[in-house]
Design an enzyme around this catalytic site. Structure first.
Site, PDB file in Angstrom:
ATOM      1  N   GLU A 128     -73.119 -19.480  14.637  1.00 37.58           N
ATOM      2  CA  GLU A 128     -74.360 -18.723  14.765  1.00 37.58           C
ATOM      3  C   GLU A 128     -74.275 -17.414  13.985  1.00 37.58           C
ATOM      4  O   GLU A 128     -73.230 -16.739  13.993  1.00 37.58           O
ATOM      5  CB  GLU A 128     -74.646 -18.429  16.239  1.00 37.58           C
ATOM      6  CG  GLU A 128     -75.001 -19.657  17.060  1.00 37.58           C
ATOM      7  CD  GLU A 128     -76.349 -20.237  16.639  1.00 37.58           C
ATOM      8  OE1 GLU A 128     -77.360 -19.520  16.724  1.00 37.58           O
ATOM      9  OE2 GLU A 128     -76.380 -21.404  16.212  1.00 37.58           O
ATOM     10  N   VAL A 129     -75.375 -17.046  13.326  1.00 36.20           N
ATOM     11  CA  VAL A 129     -75.390 -15.846  12.495  1.00 36.20           C
ATOM     12  C   VAL A 129     -76.513 -14.917  12.969  1.00 36.20           C
ATOM     13  O   VAL A 129     -77.634 -15.359  13.219  1.00 36.20           O
ATOM     14  CB  VAL A 129     -75.610 -16.187  11.006  1.00 36.20           C
ATOM     15  CG1 VAL A 129     -75.490 -14.928  10.149  1.00 36.20           C
ATOM     16  CG2 VAL A 129     -74.597 -17.225  10.549  1.00 36.20           C
ATOM     17  N   ASP A 143     -65.062 -24.788  -1.073  1.00 36.01           N
ATOM     18  CA  ASP A 143     -66.391 -25.341  -0.776  1.00 36.01           C
ATOM     19  C   ASP A 143     -67.451 -24.698  -1.676  1.00 36.01           C
ATOM     20  O   ASP A 143     -68.497 -24.252  -1.208  1.00 36.01           O
ATOM     21  CB  ASP A 143     -66.738 -25.131   0.696  1.00 36.01           C
ATOM     22  CG  ASP A 143     -68.015 -25.865   1.125  1.00 36.01           C
ATOM     23  OD1 ASP A 143     -68.352 -26.890   0.489  1.00 36.01           O
ATOM     24  OD2 ASP A 143     -68.676 -25.402   2.075  1.00 36.01           O
ATOM     25  N   GLY A 189     -75.095 -20.788  10.724  1.00 31.79           N
ATOM     26  CA  GLY A 189     -74.467 -20.659   9.418  1.00 31.79           C
ATOM     27  C   GLY A 189     -73.266 -21.558   9.291  1.00 31.79           C
ATOM     28  O   GLY A 189     -72.957 -22.355  10.178  1.00 31.79           O
ATOM     29  N   LEU A 221     -80.382 -15.135  12.799  1.00 31.76           N
ATOM     30  CA  LEU A 221     -80.728 -15.667  11.487  1.00 31.76           C
ATOM     31  C   LEU A 221     -80.634 -17.186  11.449  1.00 31.76           C
ATOM     32  O   LEU A 221     -81.225 -17.818  10.587  1.00 31.76           O
ATOM     33  CB  LEU A 221     -79.821 -15.059  10.414  1.00 31.76           C
ATOM     34  CG  LEU A 221     -79.941 -13.544  10.223  1.00 31.76           C
ATOM     35  CD1 LEU A 221     -78.925 -13.058   9.197  1.00 31.76           C
ATOM     36  CD2 LEU A 221     -81.352 -13.157   9.799  1.00 31.76           C
ATOM     37  N   GLY A 222     -79.879 -17.771  12.367  1.00 38.47           N
ATOM     38  CA  GLY A 222     -79.770 -19.225  12.400  1.00 38.47           C
ATOM     39  C   GLY A 222     -78.329 -19.672  12.454  1.00 38.47           C
ATOM     40  O   GLY A 222     -77.401 -18.870  12.636  1.00 38.47           O
TER      41      GLY A 222
END
Length: 324
Positions: free
Chosen positions: A21-22, A130, A17, A14-15
């Site tokens: 990495e996700v 956050d 995160g 997924l990219g």
């Protein structure tokens, strides 16, 4: 990356995160889709950091609330650490807003969901640290989910906030936008507690209701200075469609002084729902007001028909008697 990690089958990347990495993966034990996050190797290579990371993850896994993305599992394999999160489908709140104000009634619903999630995390002694539009997802069913609760100090955003306490100049590039969601105590390097989340959430709320960030300035340093010193314009003056009650809620959420701020997210959620109920009542009253003239007109028409009918009947009787 291998096709599987423990009992998780990797479906797609997924990219990058907030935690590394996700991947979208399938939990073969229970048959559900998860977001599998791989912690950065440099983080888990240090035994001390690794132990703290895993401790935080296990505490965060105790959260179970519809407005928090659940951490289902923590996996250690081949000197790597993986977190299996609930797959929170949907756009981020940033994407949902699209640079525009959210419809006030819709914004109140989303805001109450987020406040509920914060309240749950705070009840477990956790501070998110956050809160910003990128760490909130809007689900296809229209509710909100907070991401990475309890793990913010390990995320890119959490690390950026920690660095900002030393100097706002370190917030550059992709981190610069985080400055507008700092709390005053974060900006000044002071101790943070659950009320820090309330301030950051207040900045998110302001943006939801007005389409503008409350502390935005041309430079990161100026933005941080605004967080510490500037009082933004009343939301209802920026977006006249807002009920004025929103002004008081935002003023209290964005109070510079911790004691002047909402002391709990639950109290904030209650005020948001109170305004939502008032809007619903006003909308109902307005709808009924529009119906009243219609009902009066219908009643008047019936009366006139009856009167005219009665007069015609009398005239016919008089005419008949005259002929007789």
């Amino acid at each position: 990356m291998t096709a599987s990690v423990a009992h998780f089958n990797i479906l797609e990347r997924l990219g990058g995160g907030a935690l590394g990495e996700v991947y979208r993966a399938r939990d073969t034990k229970v048959g559900r889709t998860v977001a599998l996050m791989m912690a950065p190797p440099e983080l888990v290579a240090d035994p001390s950091l690794r132990a703290r990371f895993l401790d935080d993850a296990r505490i965060a896994a105790g959260l179970n609330h519809p407005n928090i993305a659940t951490l289902f599992d923590v996996v250690e394999q081949d000197d790597r650490c993986y977190l299996a999160y609930e797959f929170a489908a949907g756009p981020s709140l940033r994407q949902e807003m699209g640079g525009m104000p959210v419809n006030p009634r819709r914004a109140l619903d989303l805001a109450a969901h987020i406040a509920d999630g914060l309240s749950e995390g705070h009840a477990h002694g956790l501070v998110h640290g956050d809160v910003r539009p990128e760490t909130i997802v809007v689900t296809p069913k229209g509710s909100a989910k907070i991401l990475n609760f309890g793990m913010a100090r390990w995320t890119a955003g959490g690390a950026a906030r920690a660095r900002a306490a030393g100097s706002s100049e370190v917030l550059a590039g992709d981190d610069a936008h985080i400055a507008g969601y700092l709390s005053p105590e974060q900006a000044l390097g002071a101790a943070a507690d659950s009320r820090t989340d309330i301030f950051s959430f207040g900045a998110v709320l302001y943006e939801m209701f007005t389409g503008r960030q409350p502390f935005a300035a041309p430079t990161t340093a100026a933005t941080v200075m605004n967080v510490v010193r500037h009082t933004p314009a009343r939301p209802s003056t920026v977006n006249p469609s807002l009920p004025v009650e929103i002004d008081a809620i935002l003023s209290k959420s964005l109070a510079k002084d911790l004691e002047g701020r909402y002391q709990t997210a639950a109290l904030l959620a209650a005020d948001l729902r109170r305004v939502a109920t008032a809007l619903d009542v006003s909308a109902g009253d307005a709808a009924r007001t529009e119906l009243i003239p219609i009902e009066e007109e219908r009643t008047n028409s019936i009366v006139w028909i009856a009167v005219v009918g009665g007069l015609l009947a009398i005239a016919l009787v008089w005419w008949y008697l005259q002929r007789g």
